[in-house]
Design an enzyme around this catalytic site. Structure first.
Site, PDB file in Angstrom:
ATOM      1  N   SER A  94       0.737  -1.091  -0.206  1.00 54.24           N
ATOM      2  CA  SER A  94      -0.080   0.122   0.013  1.00 54.24           C
ATOM      3  C   SER A  94       0.998   1.296   0.061  1.00 54.24           C
ATOM      4  O   SER A  94       1.823   1.350   0.895  1.00 54.24           O
ATOM      5  CB  SER A  94      -0.720  -0.024   1.306  1.00 54.24           C
ATOM      6  OG  SER A  94      -1.625   1.237   1.388  1.00 54.24           O
ATOM      7  N   HIS A 108      -2.270   7.572  -4.305  1.00 56.66           N
ATOM      8  CA  HIS A 108      -2.605   6.103  -3.738  1.00 56.66           C
ATOM      9  C   HIS A 108      -2.420   4.796  -4.498  1.00 56.66           C
ATOM     10  O   HIS A 108      -3.093   5.298  -5.760  1.00 56.66           O
ATOM     11  CB  HIS A 108      -3.798   6.127  -2.934  1.00 56.66           C
ATOM     12  CG  HIS A 108      -4.389   4.970  -2.322  1.00 56.66           C
ATOM     13  ND1 HIS A 108      -5.353   4.190  -2.867  1.00 56.66           N
ATOM     14  CD2 HIS A 108      -3.982   4.075  -1.261  1.00 56.66           C
ATOM     15  CE1 HIS A 108      -5.625   3.173  -2.349  1.00 56.66           C
ATOM     16  NE2 HIS A 108      -4.781   3.113  -1.261  1.00 56.66           N
ATOM     17  N   ARG A 112      -3.463  -6.056  -3.479  1.00 50.83           N
ATOM     18  CA  ARG A 112      -3.538  -7.105  -2.243  1.00 50.83           C
ATOM     19  C   ARG A 112      -3.842  -8.348  -2.819  1.00 50.83           C
ATOM     20  O   ARG A 112      -4.831  -8.664  -3.990  1.00 50.83           O
ATOM     21  CB  ARG A 112      -4.306  -6.650  -1.311  1.00 50.83           C
ATOM     22  CG  ARG A 112      -5.842  -6.209  -1.897  1.00 50.83           C
ATOM     23  CD  ARG A 112      -6.734  -5.449  -0.976  1.00 50.83           C
ATOM     24  NE  ARG A 112      -7.909  -5.027  -1.916  1.00 50.83           N
ATOM     25  CZ  ARG A 112      -7.985  -4.175  -2.416  1.00 50.83           C
ATOM     26  NH1 ARG A 112      -7.028  -3.049  -2.721  1.00 50.83           N
ATOM     27  NH2 ARG A 112      -9.129  -3.676  -3.208  1.00 50.83           N
ATOM     28  N   GLY A 261      -3.995  -5.378  13.357  1.00 48.42           N
ATOM     29  CA  GLY A 261      -2.712  -5.141  12.406  1.00 48.42           C
ATOM     30  C   GLY A 261      -2.224  -4.057  13.068  1.00 48.42           C
ATOM     31  O   GLY A 261      -2.511  -3.642  14.125  1.00 48.42           O
TER      32      GLY A 261
END
Length: 305
Positions: A94, A108, A112, A261
């Site tokens: 990311s 951005h 994934r 996380g």
């Protein structure tokens, strides 16, 4: 295929992380991406690479994560109720770049890979990802270039792929409470698992590579554009919208928090400075008004319709 899909995907993600950091460090004379390794309680971990206080990049993060969990979090299983509670493996890269110069858009990108496993059941896997651009003082030429790179990345995966994933991006990066898109879009896709692993993996890699091609020239071209306090204040105000989206709507942020996380890595996407003004209105006829009026809504940037 001699290695497992997870091994192959992991190796490519680590290489992508390194290439992105190297490329953007080439535009930054005053800093570099500092690596920070971390471990996940139930298995796996990651490497967060963060650059702060640069002359070009005010704050940037390129995060690799590979976590193993006992139960798929609600954010991931809401579209796969049959998989709820299954052990899972998730990995990705990311990227968020918050430039210092307000004439350079924030960018951005995320790619994934999810897989689930359960004794006696067939593994289930899927890819997701995309990239989007958030300008403050948009330049049409840059936005067209951004979308052309997105189109090129999709061109070998079906004639309607770009249009489909652009539409999904416009719909996903939308602040419902504001009635505006986060920026000028790009690509967004999820649950990609057809026709086969090799085809999906090839397309997914192309999206990650396309991000570098799309953003690097914009960063290089606009980083030295003159600006003043007015432009910097507007950038900070619009960054507030970025925070709102990430904390209220972003599935990646919610997944990271729900799965336990690493909070510092999950929230590395936040800008270094943001502010809110009550009932702020742009000056009529200004560049700031033009952003909201002309750019924060879906547009056909490539003239395909």
């Amino acid at each position: 295929m001699s290695d497992s899909p997870s091994v192959i995907v992991r190796e490519w993600l680590l290489d992508l992380q390194q290439r992105i950091c190297t490329r953007f460090e080439g535009e930054e004379p005053a800093g570099s991406f500092v690596p920070d390794s971390w471990q996940y309680d139930s298995g796996g971990g990651g490497i967060s690479r963060v650059l702060e206080g640069g002359d070009t990049i005010e704050k940037g993060g390129v995060n690799f994560s590979h976590i193993v969990g006992d139960s798929l979090p609600p954010t991931a299983s809401v579209r796969h109720p049959e998989l709820a509670g299954r052990p899972f493996e998730a990995m990705g890269v990311s990227v968020v770049i918050h430039p210092r110069n307000p004439h350079v858009p924030t960018s951005h990108m995320n790619v994934r890979f999810f897989s689930t496993r359960d004794e006696g059941k067939s593994p289930v896997w899927w890819f997701g990802g995309g990239f989007d651009l958030t300008p403050y003082y948009p330049v049409d030429e840059d936005i067209v270039h951004w979308h052309q790179c997105a189109f090129d990345a999709c061109s070998s995966f079906g004639d309607d792929t770009y249009a489909q994933y652009k539409k999904t991006c416009d719909e996903y990066f939308y602040l419902k409470h504001r009635g505006e898109t986060r920026g000028v879009g790009g690509l967004f896709f999820d649950d990609l698992n057809e026709p086969d692993f090799e085809s999906c993996f090839e397309f997914w890699r192309g999206v990650g590579d396309a991000y570098i091609k799309a953003y690097s020239p914009i960063l290089a071209k606009r980083k030295d554009t003159p600006f003043g306090e007015r432009e910097k204040a507007f950038q900070s105000y619009r960054r507030g919208r970025y925070v709102e989206f990430n904390l209220v709507f972003d599935r990646g942020t919610l997944f990271g928090l729900q799965s336990g996380g690493r909070t510092e890595s999950i929230l590395m996407s936040m800008p270094p400075v943001a502010h809110w003004k009550y009932q702020w209105q742009a000056e009529p006829g200004s560049a700031e008004e033009a952003l909201v009026r002309d750019y924060l809504k879906p547009r056909d940037w490539l003239g395909l319709q």
